[in-house]
Design an enzyme around this catalytic site. Structure first.
Site, PDB file in Angstrom:
ATOM      1  N   THR A  25       6.407  -6.875   6.544  1.00  0.00           N
ATOM      2  CA  THR A  25       5.376  -7.744   6.399  1.00  0.00           C
ATOM      3  C   THR A  25       4.785  -7.886   5.046  1.00  0.00           C
ATOM      4  O   THR A  25       5.051  -6.902   4.286  1.00  0.00           O
ATOM      5  CB  THR A  25       4.255  -7.511   7.386  1.00  0.00           C
ATOM      6  OG1 THR A  25       3.723  -6.318   7.129  1.00  0.00           O
ATOM      7  CG2 THR A  25       4.929  -7.435   8.939  1.00  0.00           C
ATOM      8  N   ALA A  63       4.032  -2.196   6.075  1.00  0.00           N
ATOM      9  CA  ALA A  63       2.418  -2.723   6.109  1.00  0.00           C
ATOM     10  C   ALA A  63       2.169  -2.741   4.644  1.00  0.00           C
ATOM     11  O   ALA A  63       1.966  -1.167   4.255  1.00  0.00           O
ATOM     12  CB  ALA A  63       1.799  -2.091   7.145  1.00  0.00           C
ATOM     13  N   VAL A  70       4.409   2.222   4.538  1.00  0.00           N
ATOM     14  CA  VAL A  70       3.542   1.835   3.560  1.00  0.00           C
ATOM     15  C   VAL A  70       3.944   0.931   2.265  1.00  0.00           C
ATOM     16  O   VAL A  70       4.808   1.562   1.617  1.00  0.00           O
ATOM     17  CB  VAL A  70       2.354   2.984   2.969  1.00  0.00           C
ATOM     18  CG1 VAL A  70       1.060   2.243   2.314  1.00  0.00           C
ATOM     19  CG2 VAL A  70       1.726   3.483   4.171  1.00  0.00           C
ATOM     20  N   LYS A  71       3.728  -0.162   2.206  1.00  0.00           N
ATOM     21  CA  LYS A  71       4.339  -1.040   1.211  1.00  0.00           C
ATOM     22  C   LYS A  71       3.329  -1.044   0.030  1.00  0.00           C
ATOM     23  O   LYS A  71       2.270  -1.191   0.238  1.00  0.00           O
ATOM     24  CB  LYS A  71       4.350  -2.356   1.711  1.00  0.00           C
ATOM     25  CG  LYS A  71       5.689  -3.364   1.240  1.00  0.00           C
ATOM     26  CD  LYS A  71       5.760  -4.349   1.779  1.00  0.00           C
ATOM     27  CE  LYS A  71       6.867  -5.234   1.436  1.00  0.00           C
ATOM     28  NZ  LYS A  71       6.979  -6.809   2.116  1.00  0.00           N
ATOM     29  N   ILE A  72       4.047  -0.626  -1.167  1.00  0.00           N
ATOM     30  CA  ILE A  72       3.136  -0.371  -2.528  1.00  0.00           C
ATOM     31  C   ILE A  72       3.860  -1.176  -3.612  1.00  0.00           C
ATOM     32  O   ILE A  72       5.058  -1.320  -3.566  1.00  0.00           O
ATOM     33  CB  ILE A  72       3.445   0.996  -2.655  1.00  0.00           C
ATOM     34  CG1 ILE A  72       2.753   1.945  -1.676  1.00  0.00           C
ATOM     35  CG2 ILE A  72       2.599   1.337  -4.135  1.00  0.00           C
ATOM     36  CD1 ILE A  72       1.534   2.218  -1.529  1.00  0.00           C
TER      37      ILE A  72
END
EC number: 2.2.1.2
Length: 215
Positions: free
Chosen positions: A27, A56, A82-84
């Site tokens: 997402t 996310a 965790v999207k960074i």
């Protein structure tokens, strides 16, 4: 090759998950906005549907803020990744989070150099964007071939998620290059099912059967 669904649409995730085709979900803020729902509620619901990783994305641009958000996100479910973003501050956050055992997906990658830096920082996944490179006259799939070559040469365990997938050719070319994952919009995944000869074959079988039964 694993298929992730690139959407925050819960109904579409349920539909394709029931077919056994969803290995994970990605997402981003734009996809969440499109659904018009609370960010945390959507992520929790997706994580309850899908067994695999659910990416996310953080909103903060500084490492401290990213780390703080990441620690909150992983409390939502065990399968949150965790999207960074690919920035210096992002890599600082990835380095901290990897040492805490928090999985990360580094997004907005447009060069093999960026993918290598993310892997060295400790990223669990890297997401090279092929469609957006195509949009500006570059060869998105060449980037995938470069990343796979570098990762293979050094035995890098970071998984490659082919992102910004626009059509079925992106998917099959990624598979041929040995990419670990393609994250696919549901409209593109729908197209993978289709071939005119399949439709013609079904029509012929049914016509022949009907003719046989009416003899």
């Amino acid at each position: 090759m694993k298929f992730f669904l690139d959407t925050a649409n819960v109904e579409k995730i349920k539909e394709f998950n029931a077919l056994g085709l969803v290995d994970g979900v990605t997402t981003n803020p734009s996809l969440i906005k499109k659904e018009g729902r609370d960010f945390y509620e959507v992520i929790k619901e997706i994580c309850a549907i899908v067994d695999g990783p659910v990416s996310a994305e953080v909103i903060a641009l500084d490492a401290e803020g990213m780390v703080k958000e990441a620690r909150e996100l992983v409390k939502l479910a065990e399968n949150v990744v965790v999207k960074i973003p690919m920035t210096k501050e992002g890599m600082k956050a990835v380095n901290i989070l990897s040492k805490e055992g928090i999985k990360t997906n580094v997004t907005l990658i447009f060069s093999a150099n960026q993918a290598l830096l993310a892997a060295k920082a400790g990223a669990s996944y890297v997401s090279p964007f092929v469609g957006r490179l195509d949009d500006v006259g570059q060869d998105g799939m060449f980037l995938i071939s470069e990343v796979m070559q570098v990762f293979s040469a050094y035995g890098i365990e970071t998984e490659v998620i082919v992102a910004s997938v626009r059509h079925p050719i992106h998917v099959i070319e990624s598979a041929k290059m040995g990419a670990d994952i393609a994250t696919i919009p549901f409209d593109v995944l729908d197209k993978l099912f289709n071939h005119p000869l399949t439709d013609n074959g079904i029509e012929k079988f049914l016509a022949d059967w009907e003719a046989h039964m009416n003899r």
